[in-house]
Design a protein around this motif. Structure first.
Motif, PDB file in Angstrom:
ATOM      1  N   THR A  12       0.817  -1.216   0.000  1.00 41.60           N
ATOM      2  CA  THR A  12       0.000   0.000   0.000  1.00 41.60           C
ATOM      3  C   THR A  12       0.847   1.260   0.000  1.00 41.60           C
ATOM      4  OG1 THR A  12      -0.166  -0.116   2.402  1.00 41.60           O
ATOM      5  CG2 THR A  12      -1.959  -1.092   1.124  1.00 41.60           C
ATOM      6  N   ASP A  13       2.124   1.152   0.439  1.00 41.30           N
ATOM      7  CA  ASP A  13       3.017   2.307   0.456  1.00 41.30           C
ATOM      8  C   ASP A  13       3.618   2.587  -0.920  1.00 41.30           C
ATOM      9  OD1 ASP A  13       4.284   1.286   3.664  1.00 41.30           O
ATOM     10  OD2 ASP A  13       2.576   2.576   3.179  1.00 41.30           O
ATOM     11  N   LEU A  14       3.636   1.576  -1.784  1.00 33.68           N
ATOM     12  CA  LEU A  14       4.244   1.727  -3.103  1.00 33.68           C
ATOM     13  C   LEU A  14       3.229   2.276  -4.095  1.00 33.68           C
ATOM     14  CD1 LEU A  14       6.104  -1.681  -3.359  1.00 33.68           C
ATOM     15  CD2 LEU A  14       7.099   0.550  -2.899  1.00 33.68           C
ATOM     16  N   PRO A  15       3.708   2.960  -5.113  1.00 33.74           N
ATOM     17  CA  PRO A  15       2.787   3.359  -6.175  1.00 33.74           C
ATOM     18  C   PRO A  15       2.192   2.114  -6.826  1.00 33.74           C
ATOM     19  CG  PRO A  15       4.937   4.404  -6.449  1.00 33.74           C
ATOM     20  CD  PRO A  15       5.055   3.430  -5.334  1.00 33.74           C
ATOM     21  N   ILE A  16       0.974   2.248  -7.321  1.00 33.33           N
ATOM     22  CA  ILE A  16       0.266   1.090  -7.860  1.00 33.33           C
ATOM     23  C   ILE A  16       1.025   0.454  -9.019  1.00 33.33           C
ATOM     24  CG2 ILE A  16      -1.819   0.442  -9.119  1.00 33.33           C
ATOM     25  CD1 ILE A  16      -3.392   1.985  -7.166  1.00 33.33           C
ATOM     26  N   ALA A  17       1.685   1.239  -9.839  1.00 28.47           N
ATOM     27  CA  ALA A  17       2.389   0.697 -11.004  1.00 28.47           C
ATOM     28  C   ALA A  17       3.557  -0.194 -10.593  1.00 28.47           C
ATOM     29  CB  ALA A  17       2.869   1.832 -11.897  1.00 28.47           C
ATOM     30  N   SER A  18       4.104   0.009  -9.391  1.00 23.01           N
ATOM     31  CA  SER A  18       5.264  -0.783  -9.011  1.00 23.01           C
ATOM     32  C   SER A  18       4.874  -2.110  -8.358  1.00 23.01           C
ATOM     33  CB  SER A  18       6.163   0.018  -8.072  1.00 23.01           C
ATOM     34  OG  SER A  18       5.497   0.249  -6.849  1.00 23.01           O
ATOM     35  N   VAL A  19       3.595  -2.340  -8.086  1.00 23.01           N
ATOM     36  CA  VAL A  19       3.156  -3.623  -7.564  1.00 23.01           C
ATOM     37  C   VAL A  19       3.387  -4.656  -8.667  1.00 23.01           C
ATOM     38  CG1 VAL A  19       1.182  -4.941  -6.717  1.00 23.01           C
ATOM     39  CG2 VAL A  19       1.474  -2.577  -6.043  1.00 23.01           C
ATOM     40  N   ARG A  20       3.851  -5.818  -8.291  1.00 19.12           N
ATOM     41  CA  ARG A  20       4.213  -6.837  -9.281  1.00 19.12           C
ATOM     42  C   ARG A  20       3.058  -7.107 -10.249  1.00 19.12           C
ATOM     43  NH1 ARG A  20       5.575 -12.792  -7.503  1.00 19.12           N
ATOM     44  NH2 ARG A  20       3.347 -12.966  -7.743  1.00 19.12           N
ATOM     45  N   GLY A  21       3.290  -6.857 -11.504  1.00 17.75           N
ATOM     46  CA  GLY A  21       2.285  -7.101 -12.524  1.00 17.75           C
ATOM     47  C   GLY A  21       1.481  -5.877 -12.885  1.00 17.75           C
ATOM     48  N   GLY A  22       1.517  -4.857 -12.112  1.00 16.58           N
ATOM     49  CA  GLY A  22       0.811  -3.638 -12.440  1.00 16.58           C
ATOM     50  C   GLY A  22      -0.604  -3.599 -11.881  1.00 16.58           C
ATOM     51  N   TYR A  23      -1.242  -2.499 -12.201  1.00 18.38           N
ATOM     52  CA  TYR A  23      -2.576  -2.206 -11.668  1.00 18.38           C
ATOM     53  C   TYR A  23      -3.617  -3.204 -12.147  1.00 18.38           C
ATOM     54  CZ  TYR A  23      -6.981   0.229 -11.007  1.00 18.38           C
ATOM     55  OH  TYR A  23      -8.261   0.543 -10.668  1.00 18.38           O
ATOM     56  N   TRP A  24      -3.627  -3.525 -13.450  1.00 22.13           N
ATOM     57  CA  TRP A  24      -4.676  -4.399 -13.982  1.00 22.13           C
ATOM     58  C   TRP A  24      -4.533  -5.824 -13.476  1.00 22.13           C
ATOM     59  CZ3 TRP A  24      -8.840  -2.197 -15.211  1.00 22.13           C
ATOM     60  CH2 TRP A  24      -8.815  -0.913 -15.737  1.00 22.13           C
ATOM     61  N   ARG A  25      -3.315  -6.249 -13.208  1.00 25.30           N
ATOM     62  CA  ARG A  25      -3.135  -7.578 -12.621  1.00 25.30           C
ATOM     63  C   ARG A  25      -3.712  -7.606 -11.203  1.00 25.30           C
ATOM     64  NH1 ARG A  25       0.849 -12.013 -13.565  1.00 25.30           N
ATOM     65  NH2 ARG A  25       0.758 -13.249 -11.675  1.00 25.30           N
ATOM     66  N   LEU A  26      -3.502  -6.523 -10.477  1.00 31.90           N
ATOM     67  CA  LEU A  26      -4.076  -6.408  -9.140  1.00 31.90           C
ATOM     68  C   LEU A  26      -5.599  -6.414  -9.195  1.00 31.90           C
ATOM     69  CD1 LEU A  26      -3.623  -5.863  -6.072  1.00 31.90           C
ATOM     70  CD2 LEU A  26      -3.728  -3.441  -6.641  1.00 31.90           C
ATOM     71  N   VAL A  27      -6.154  -5.671 -10.136  1.00 31.23           N
ATOM     72  CA  VAL A  27      -7.609  -5.637 -10.303  1.00 31.23           C
ATOM     73  C   VAL A  27      -8.133  -7.026 -10.651  1.00 31.23           C
ATOM     74  CG1 VAL A  27      -9.470  -4.740 -11.775  1.00 31.23           C
ATOM     75  CG2 VAL A  27      -7.706  -3.198 -10.906  1.00 31.23           C
ATOM     76  N   TRP A  28      -7.445  -7.720 -11.564  1.00 32.33           N
ATOM     77  CA  TRP A  28      -7.890  -9.057 -11.983  1.00 32.33           C
ATOM     78  C   TRP A  28      -7.834 -10.038 -10.809  1.00 32.33           C
ATOM     79  CZ3 TRP A  28     -10.769 -11.221 -15.358  1.00 32.33           C
ATOM     80  CH2 TRP A  28     -10.709 -12.587 -15.558  1.00 32.33           C
ATOM     81  N   ARG A  29      -6.767  -9.979 -10.017  1.00 34.32           N
ATOM     82  CA  ARG A  29      -6.684 -10.874  -8.862  1.00 34.32           C
ATOM     83  C   ARG A  29      -7.801 -10.607  -7.862  1.00 34.32           C
ATOM     84  NH1 ARG A  29      -1.214 -10.199  -6.433  1.00 34.32           N
ATOM     85  NH2 ARG A  29      -0.698  -8.848  -8.152  1.00 34.32           N
ATOM     86  N   GLN A  30      -8.093  -9.340  -7.616  1.00 38.23           N
ATOM     87  CA  GLN A  30      -9.179  -9.001  -6.693  1.00 38.23           C
ATOM     88  C   GLN A  30     -10.530  -9.466  -7.263  1.00 38.23           C
ATOM     89  OE1 GLN A  30      -9.114  -7.696  -3.577  1.00 38.23           O
ATOM     90  NE2 GLN A  30      -6.905  -7.981  -3.729  1.00 38.23           N
ATOM     91  N   PHE A  31     -10.695  -9.315  -8.586  1.00 35.79           N
ATOM     92  CA  PHE A  31     -11.941  -9.744  -9.221  1.00 35.79           C
ATOM     93  C   PHE A  31     -12.118 -11.262  -9.125  1.00 35.79           C
ATOM     94  CE2 PHE A  31     -14.188 -11.292 -13.003  1.00 35.79           C
ATOM     95  CZ  PHE A  31     -15.416 -10.683 -12.790  1.00 35.79           C
ATOM     96  N   CYS A  32     -11.035 -12.010  -9.331  1.00 31.35           N
ATOM     97  CA  CYS A  32     -11.120 -13.474  -9.299  1.00 31.35           C
ATOM     98  C   CYS A  32     -11.457 -14.015  -7.911  1.00 31.35           C
ATOM     99  CB  CYS A  32      -9.813 -14.088  -9.795  1.00 31.35           C
ATOM    100  SG  CYS A  32      -9.604 -13.895 -11.575  1.00 31.35           S
TER     101      CYS A  32
END
Length: 161
Positions: A12-32
């Motif tokens: 949560t401290d890192l910018p969203i783009a630096s999370v492994r895989g990027g923002y859309w990968r994070l969104v997809w994981r949360q959606f799944c």
């Protein structure tokens, strides 16, 4: 000297783009993680595929046809001038003629007043309505209209914001 305690850096401290895989990968994981959402997505995709291939699922015109020595591919989707006057609801193949029909060989607007309000069975899987039209073919072809309305409504809501 006292050492200052270091804090661990969390995602949560890192910018969203630096999370492994990027923002859309994070969104997809949360959606799944949401089973109802995944089930709804699968249902919508199946509905969209059914809408796209409806001429090949429910139609009174063959998918492939050999008629009077000529072979016609997809006469249910392509209009051939030689086949305009052929009524496929009553057509019986002559010698050398043949056709491969859709699984539901009824057009959504094909009526049969002698087959009104039939119960579901082998010929009409979901029965017929009050003028003898096959209900399943009407549901399949109606999905095209439903999908179109959904995409238009989504497009309008995207434009409005």
């Amino acid at each position: 000297m006292s050492a200052e305690p270091t804090q661990a850096i969390t995602a949560t401290d890192l910018p969203i783009a630096s999370v492994r895989g990027g923002y859309w990968r994070l969104v997809w994981r949360q959606f799944c993680k949401r089973r109802v959402g995944v089930a709804a997505l699968i249902f919508l995709l199946l509905l969209a595929v059914m809408a796209i291939v409806s001429p090949f699922l429910a139609n009174n015109t063959p998918i492939i046809l050999k008629y009077q020595g000529e072979t016609y591919l997809f006469p249910n989707a392509i209009q051939y001038g030689e086949l305009v006057r052929v009524d496929f609801s009553t057509w019986k193949p002559a010698d050398g003629d043949w056709g491969i029909w859709p699984p539901i060989p009824f057009s959504p607007n094909q009526t049969n007043l002698f087959g009104r309000l039939e119960k579901p069975g082998g010929t009409h899987w979901m029965g017929t309505d009050e003028v003898g039209r096959d209900v399943l073919s009407r549901v399949i072809w109606g999905s095209r209209i439903s999908i179109t309305v959904v995409f238009v409504a989504m497009g309008i809501s995207l434009l409005i914001g």
